[in-house]
Scaffold this active site. Structure first.
Site, mmCIF file in Angstrom:
data_model
loop_
_atom_site.group_PDB
_atom_site.id
_atom_site.type_symbol
_atom_site.label_atom_id
_atom_site.label_comp_id
_atom_site.label_asym_id
_atom_site.label_seq_id
_atom_site.Cartn_x
_atom_site.Cartn_y
_atom_site.Cartn_z
ATOM 1 N N HIS A 248 -41.777 -32.833 26.241
ATOM 2 C CA HIS A 248 -42.330 -33.319 25.235
ATOM 3 C C HIS A 248 -42.040 -33.169 23.704
ATOM 4 C CE1 HIS A 248 -44.720 -36.037 27.397
ATOM 5 N NE2 HIS A 248 -45.583 -35.327 27.861
ATOM 6 N N HIS B 253 -42.898 -29.218 31.019
ATOM 7 C CA HIS B 253 -43.421 -30.376 30.877
ATOM 8 C C HIS B 253 -43.643 -30.605 29.347
ATOM 9 C CE1 HIS B 253 -45.536 -34.448 31.506
ATOM 10 N NE2 HIS B 253 -46.122 -34.076 30.814
ATOM 11 N N GLU B 254 -44.528 -29.683 28.962
ATOM 12 C CA GLU B 254 -44.839 -29.787 27.694
ATOM 13 C C GLU B 254 -43.581 -29.572 26.797
ATOM 14 O OE1 GLU B 254 -47.758 -30.928 26.847
ATOM 15 O OE2 GLU B 254 -48.492 -30.825 28.912
#
Lengths: 327, 187
Positions: A149, A145-146
């Site tokens: 980003h 998820h990071e």
């Protein structure tokens, strides 16, 4: 999913250009108000207003080093081999050119965040309790998820948008104060325009703030979708989100990111975490993140793992028409 | 008189810029495919290099599992032979994957082995390498698909014939067993 990322990038650029255009028009209008009719002044004001946020953004980018606490330990193959392997795996899966630096933060919180305006200088930070709590698959989901980003340049985008929100709020405060001061004589028709203008000025900080939150939530969903596709394992991220949301408390976040706090305000920092510090039950207008329960349900309801499946699940759970279109 | 020529020139310049942009996009995508492919090879090679260490660590504990160890050694040798046929090479790598998987499955019966720090480290490395192979293949396939789609779209397909952009084929994951090895749960 790559088409979605491309489409998202295009739409983001359009949104930013549109906002800059609005800025320019607004500046030009103020210039025309001060020096009646379109003159050199109003043109200069227009250009300045459109260019100023861009310059400000690049200045912020240049002046802020990614701040590292003394509580952060950089992850290497020797000290945290599992974490190191996981972020290398995610780098390969996402196609990033350089593996982002990963840090373990020694603080009593359960969270993770990403920082950095370009993939080249980006970092990911995971808190120690989180690393100890999650299984390998769950950690993989969080880091995916990071990394998403970073891949989607969400941090840079939100900082830019946040800068513009701040400018709008400051400018509108100045204008409100100045318009209650000296009054230029105006005709009757002009008064209505002035009132409308005043209402617009008063409301625009609110509107821009709401829009900022909307953008932030969309990007969180997209990061979840990308994480699901990269890991081929939506349950991993879903399970991690569940664990984090059950265990998280608001305490202990004070002074956590002192260095970061110098340059970014609390809202922007809150937006960078994987689960926000203040939680809301639904996707409210004013939250940087979607409701965690929504995120979990969407991930668990996916039939496959690619973006189409995420989109279908998203539509079913939230009732929205679509997340982000492919073209 | 002059205005018309200027308009024509503007249109030509525009078309020229579009062509350049399409060409560059295709070049970027093509190189992404090539890089993705070499990433797969890097991970496969890494796995080859890890295996001798694994066998050494495990040999003492798993005396009754000689056939699995032999299978791994043979599969590794076959894979390292670098056959020219991509299909055969891929087969060999898949066999290697599943034999390593069998080893880890069987290692559940040897608590002494599972307590060995060296073994645990190697297991993590091999599992991670298997994951990376899977992710690298997946990224390769995604890149190929992106590239092929962009090539086939109009008007790009016209240019590809002129500029000779090559075709790439996707990696197929043949066996279900190979997929299982890629997703190992550490619960």
């Amino acid at each position: 999913m790559w088409e979605v990322i491309e489409s998202n990038k295009r739409k983001s650029v359009i949104v930013l250009l549109f906002m800059l255009l609005l800025f320019g028009l607004f500046g030009g209008a103020v210039g025309a108000y001060i020096e009646p009719d379109i003159t050199f002044i109003s043109v200069m004001a227009a250009i300045f207003s459109a260019v100023f946020p861009v310059i400000l953004f690049f200045n912020i980018r240049r002046n802020t080093k990614i701040s590292k606490n003394s509580n952060m330990i950089k992850v290497t193959h020797n000290n945290y081999p599992e974490l190191y392997n996981i972020i290398e795996e995610m780098t390969i899966a996402s196609g990033l050119e350089k593996t982002p630096d990963l840090y373990v933060l020694d603080a009593d919180i359960l969270n993770a965040y990403a920082m950095g305006t370009s993939p080249k200088n980006a970092i990911v930070v995971v808190s120690k309790p989180l690393k100890n709590l999650l299984t390998r698959d769950e950690l993989q989901g969080v880091i995916a998820h990071e990394v998403s980003h970073i891949l989607n340049r969400d941090i840079a985008y939100m900082i830019f948008a946040g800068t513009m929100v701040s400018i709008i709020s400051v400018v509108s405060r100045v204008l409100i104060r100045s318009s209650f001061g000296s009054r230029k004589s105006s005709s009757k028709g002009g008064n209505i325009l002035a009132i409308l203008g005043l209402i617009f000025i008063i409301l625009s900080p609110l509107f821009s703030y709401i829009f900022y939150m909307f953008l932030s939530r969309k990007r969180e969903y997209l990061a979840d979708a990308c994480a699901a596709q990269f890991t081929r394992n939506p349950e991993g991220l879903a399970s991690a989100l569940r664990k984090i949301s059950l265990g998280n408390t608001d305490i202990n976040y004070n002074n956590l990111r002192e260095e970061d706090n110098k340059y970014y305000d609390d809202t922007m920092l809150n937006a960078s975490y994987i689960i926000p510090i203040k939680k809301k039950m639904h996707d409210s207008l004013f939250s940087t993140h979607p409701a965690t329960e929504n995120r979990i349900q969407i991930l668990l309801n996916m039939a496959g793992f690619d973006y189409d499946e995420y989109n279908k699940s998203y539509i079913k759970i939230t009732g929205d028409r679509k997340l982000i279109k492919k073209r | 008189m002059n205005a018309n020529i200027i308009y024509v020139l503007m249109v030509l310049v525009f078309i020229f810029l579009v062509i350049i942009s399409i060409y560059n996009q295709l070049v970027v995508l093509k190189n992404r495919v090539k890089n993705a492919y070499s990433q797969i090879e890097v991970q496969l090679k890494r796995r080859h290099d890890l295996i001798p260490n694994l066998i050494e660590t495990v040999k003492g504990y798993m005396q009754y599992e000689k056939d699995i160890l032999e299978k791994i050694t043979k599969a590794r040798a076959a894979a390292m032979n670098m056959s020219n046929d991509a299909k055969v090479q891929s087969e060999n790598e898949n066999i290697l994957s599943s034999s390593i998987g069998s080893l880890f499955a069987v290692s559940e019966n040897y608590p002494d082995l599972k307590a060995n720090q060296n073994f645990l480290k190697l297991q993590e490395e091999l599992v991670s390498t298997e994951n990376k192979i899977g992710f690298a293949r997946q990224f390769y396939n995604d890149s190929v698909m992106q590239y092929n789609t962009k090539k086939e779209m109009f008007p790009n397909n016209i240019f590809c014939a002129i500029f000779k952009f090559e075709e790439f084929s996707m990696f197929e994951v043949e066996k279900a067993a190979e997929r299982e090895v890629v997703k190992v749960d550490f619960n």
